[in-house]
Structures are given as C-alpha cells and as structure tokens.
Write an enzyme that holds these catalytic residues in place. Structure first.
Site, PDB file in Angstrom:
ATOM      1  N   HIS A   1      38.135  53.557  44.266  1.00  0.00           N
ATOM      2  CA  HIS A   1      37.325  53.105  43.416  1.00  0.00           C
ATOM      3  C   HIS A   1      36.260  53.823  42.882  1.00  0.00           C
ATOM      4  CE1 HIS A   1      33.785  50.313  42.651  1.00  0.00           C
ATOM      5  NE2 HIS A   1      34.715  49.271  42.198  1.00  0.00           N
TER       6      HIS A   1
ATOM      7  N   ASP B   1      37.468  42.329  44.226  1.00  0.00           N
ATOM      8  CA  ASP B   1      37.016  43.172  43.158  1.00  0.00           C
ATOM      9  C   ASP B   1      38.163  43.269  42.160  1.00  0.00           C
ATOM     10  OD1 ASP B   1      35.293  45.759  42.156  1.00  0.00           O
ATOM     11  OD2 ASP B   1      37.287  46.259  41.859  1.00  0.00           O
TER      12      ASP B   1
END
Length: 504
Positions: free
Chosen positions: A25, A223
């Site tokens: 990420h 996410d």
C-alpha cells in the site's frame, strides 16, 4: 497494556508482518497505513476496552458491530521500506481509550486515539481519532426483514451498475498517479460502474498469511471498497468526453488525475464496523455524495455473500494529498502562549493597594484626556488594516459586504480588504497569487495584506465538517510556508480563529 483511572493504553512496536503487508500500500512513494487500517484499530480497541467489564475470556464483543462517529485521520503513519535491510526501525504505535465523563469502560461512549512515534522522533504524535458511541451484540440487519432489505438493495445496485471496468487498466492508472497497490491490496476482483455509484466484488489473494486472520476487518478488503471511488470519478470525468472514450472508463483515470491529484481518506462522520472472516468474498456498494475541487465524499456498505451488511460508512471524506514534501509547522506560527504569574494571598493585598493607586492615576489621566480636542483621539486611533478574511459563513460574508465600506472600516477592515466564504479558497498558484504579488524585478514578490484571518473554525458542524475546515486551514498554512521561501519581506500575521479553549 496499562490500565489507569481514566484511560486504557496499548503500546507496541508495529509487527514486522504488518510492516511487510503495508509494502503493498504505497502512496506517492511511501508505504502507509491505509485509512481502512485505522478504522480496524479504532474498532478493535473500543471492543477490547469494553471487554474489561466482562469475565476473563469472554467474547461478548468480539464479533459485535462497533459504531463510531467523528473519525479523523490527522497524519500519515508511514513504514520504512525493507527495514531489515535499511536499518530503519518500524514505528511504535500507542492506542489510548479514554472514558467519557458520563461513562465507564463497561459501555460507550469512549474516545479512541491512535498515536505513533517513528525512528528519530522525540514524542508520540496523534495519527487518528474516533468516538465509539455504541457496540451491538448483533449486527444491525440481523433480523430476517432487514436481511431481505439489504439483499434487495445490493441486487438493485448491481442492476444499475452495468459498465465493467478493466481491472488491469484500473490498477495500472492508479499506479501512474502515485497509488501503487501490490498483490495483497489488489482486492477488487470485479468492478461494475454506474452513474455516481459502483459495485465491486472483493477478495483477498490466496497467499494470505496466518496473522492476517487476526484483523476484525481486513484493511485490504475495506480499502478495496475505497479504491472503487476512483472508478466512479473516472466515469464522471468520462461523461465530458466523447462517446467512444465513454465506453472505456478505466482508461480515463489519467484524465481524472491530470494534475496528479491523489485522493486519500481524511475521516468519516459515522462508521459501523463488524467482524468478517478474512477468507470471505465480499460485495461493496459505494455511492458518490459530493465532488468538489478539494476531493470527494462517499457513502459505502459492505455485504457478505448472503447480502448481510458487515460494514457501513456515512460520509467518508477523501481529500487531495499534496505531492510536495510536508514541512514541520512550528506551534508558534499557529498560536502564542503568554503566562501570567498566580497571585498568593500575601501579594493580593499589596496588589490591591497598587491597583487602587493606579485607578486614581488613571482617573486623573482620563479627565486630562477628556479635556483634549477630539481630533487628538482620532489621531491616536489605529488605522484600518488590509485584511484577507477566509472561511466565514456565506451569511456573514453577505452581511459584511452589504454593510458598506464605512461600517467595515469601523471594524478595522480597510476598503482593500477581501472577504471569502468557506469553500471559496483558491488552490495552488491561484492562492499564492492572492497572498502575494510581483511588484517589480528589484523588490520581487510582496505580500498584499497586513493580516490574514481564517474563520472556518467558528462554523457550525452543519455548515462545514471538521475535515473540510482542517483541510482549508492546512492549505492556507502550506501556501504561506511556500511563499516564505520566495518573498523577502516578513510575512503578515495569520490568525486561525477557533471556538473553545486551547490547552497548553
């Protein structure tokens, strides 16, 4: 873990397994804890603190739905790349649960704060906060009627969202603008787009490690739902293009982010987060609530394979992340503290005598001044200042604009002063041009104002969210810091007005 009279605190160095997960990420070259990870931490801490009132080993709140409000992500939590090779240590994370004045740890409301301290930092800094307002033993849609309604809502959304996105293009374009998702965060396995909404199928990769089953709600799944916002915005941007381009919404992400605008979560008004098996296949439904120059606001729900709601977020605020390095802002730039010595009983008596003598002297001075001509008083009064006033309500701006120049001068505002309502803050170069202008080559750029005031902190919540106010204040502060390197004269004072009390 430590238990005190007014809080519960958890503290530990971030696990290396989690640090490895976050290498998938990456935002603008930095491995960051996603906003979804903060939400999981806030919910887990609230549930764990509540467990103190139950018998040891009790799991009464383990799978419960945690309801939170006023969630705010204040600063990024970054993780060094390959710390075992670079020698950089993983950050230390502290989670603190404070009970409210009217509650105890056996029940909400309670405030949860996430703090971090990276290598080289002297003190912990807040990275995220939220209020846990309730914890339900069962999911809010656990009844048969609610389950049917949730299934119908998801089915209806699937029928409206009929344009399939090319996921290879989707993640490729996101990577080009600075949002690089590795395999473990590429959880969108199917994305269907509609007008202002999207439905996605979310799955974790098959290489899931054992520790990942410890999350209440795996951050990569949550996410993934956030990521689909990019597809919705790309569709909206594609509506301005030709019909041929409209058929390929994923390819338009570069057009959407033509100014390298990277949107990241900044907070949410309300969050309800349950617990799900990390191996489950989930469905997300994301709806665009608002879009403006600063970012976007979305609502979203996540469902299991039966259609039951596992998570719901109302008004998740996504804001532009600046691609320039973040400067440290000294607190003296924002406020100034002036301490006054406390008076003891012994000094109070002498002070009172001095005050009486001073009052007599002041009375004589007042009588003398009253005998002076009126124009002397006018000469001693301070002239009005050229002020740039940001962030006021539209009503206040209209009232001041219609009051006339003479009335504004009475308030200390020179006729050249400029008034801007909340939401009218220019961006980037336009903001710098509003703050300072080029006089000539000899003198260079000069500030245009004697003082700058930001009134966004005085707005009521229904007029503006805390996240939007904070974003405007930071944009203004960053512009002043950038000009400080370009303008040779001293910067005008900048006042950020807030309601309440600032504790030293």
């Amino acid at each position: 873990r430590s238990d005190e009279a007014d809080y519960v605190r958890y503290e530990s160095t971030l696990r290396k397994e989690v640090g490895g997960l976050l290498q998938d990420h990456v935002v603008l070259g930095n491995a960051l804890m996603p906003g979804a990870g903060f939400l999981d931490i806030l919910a887990a801490a609230g549930a764990a603190a509540t467990e103190r009132a139950h018998a040891p080993g009790s799991k009464s709140h383990t799978a419960a739905m945690v309801h939170m409000e006023d969630v705010l992500f204040e600063r990024p939590l970054s993780v060094p790349s390959k710390p075992e090779e670079s020698g950089s240590a993983l950050p230390c994370v502290r989670i603190q649960v404070d009970k409210s004045a009217e509650s105890d740890y056996s029940r909400p409301p309670m405030t949860v704060e996430i703090l971090s301290k990276s290598q080289g930092e002297q003190a912990f800094a807040t990275v995220g906060t939220g209020r846990v307002v309730s914890i339900d033993q069962a999911r809010p849609d656990a009844s048969a009627m609610a389950v049917c309604a949730a299934e119908e809502e998801l089915k209806s959304a699937k029928e409206r969202c009929t344009r399939a996105a090319d996921l290879e293009l989707f993640y490729g374009q996101l990577s080009q603008v600075g949002l690089r998702y590795g395999p473990r965060f590429q959880t969108v396995s199917d994305l269907q787009l509609g007008e202002g909404e999207a439905v996605a199928c979310l799955r974790l990769s098959s290489s899931m490690e054992p520790f990942e089953r410890g999350f209440r709600f795996h951050p990569a799944l949550l996410d993934g739902a956030f990521q689909t916002t990019a597809g919705i915005l790309a569709m909206a941007e594609a509506d301005k293009l030709s019909q041929q381009q409209l058929s390929k919404p994923s390819a338009q992400l570069a057009q959407l982010y033509r100014a390298k605008m990277v949107l990241v979560p900044m907070g949410a008004d309300k969050v309800s987060l349950g617990r799900c098996d990390a191996s489950e296949k989930l469905w997300s439904h994301v709806r665009l609530v608002k879009r403006d120059e600063m970012g976007a606001t979305i609502d979203l729900t996540l469902h299991d394979s039966t259609g039951q709601v596992l998570a719901a977020i109302k008004h998740l605020n996504l804001r532009q992340m600046d691609t320039t390095p973040v400067a440290e802002i000294p607190k003296e730039l924002l406020w100034h503290l002036e301490w006054q010595p406390a008076l003891t009983d012994q000094t109070t008596t002498s002070t009172n005598k001095e005050e009486e003598e001073e009052e007599d002297d002041n009375q004589e001075e007042t009588e003398a001044r009253e005998s002076q001509p009126t124009d002397t008083q006018e000469a001693e009064s301070a002239p009005p200042m050229r002020c740039l006033v940001f962030g006021m309500s539209s009503e206040l701006k209209n009232d001041l604009a219609s009051s006339g120049a003479e009335a504004r001068v009475g308030l200390g505002l020179a006729p050249e002063s400029r008034l801007l309502a909340f939401g009218e803050l220019p961006s980037d170069s336009e903001l710098e041009a509003l703050l300072a202008a080029q006089e000539d080559e000899a003198t260079g750029r000069q500030y245009l104002w004697d003082a700058i005031l930001y009134l966004g902190g005085l707005l009521r919540r229904q007029e503006a969210s805390e996240v939007d106010v904070l974003n405007e204040a930071l944009c203004l502060t960053q512009a002043m810091l950038a000009l400080g390197r370009k303008v040779r004269q001293n910067a005008p004072p900048m006042w950020l007005l807030t309601a309440g009390v600032v504790q030293p």
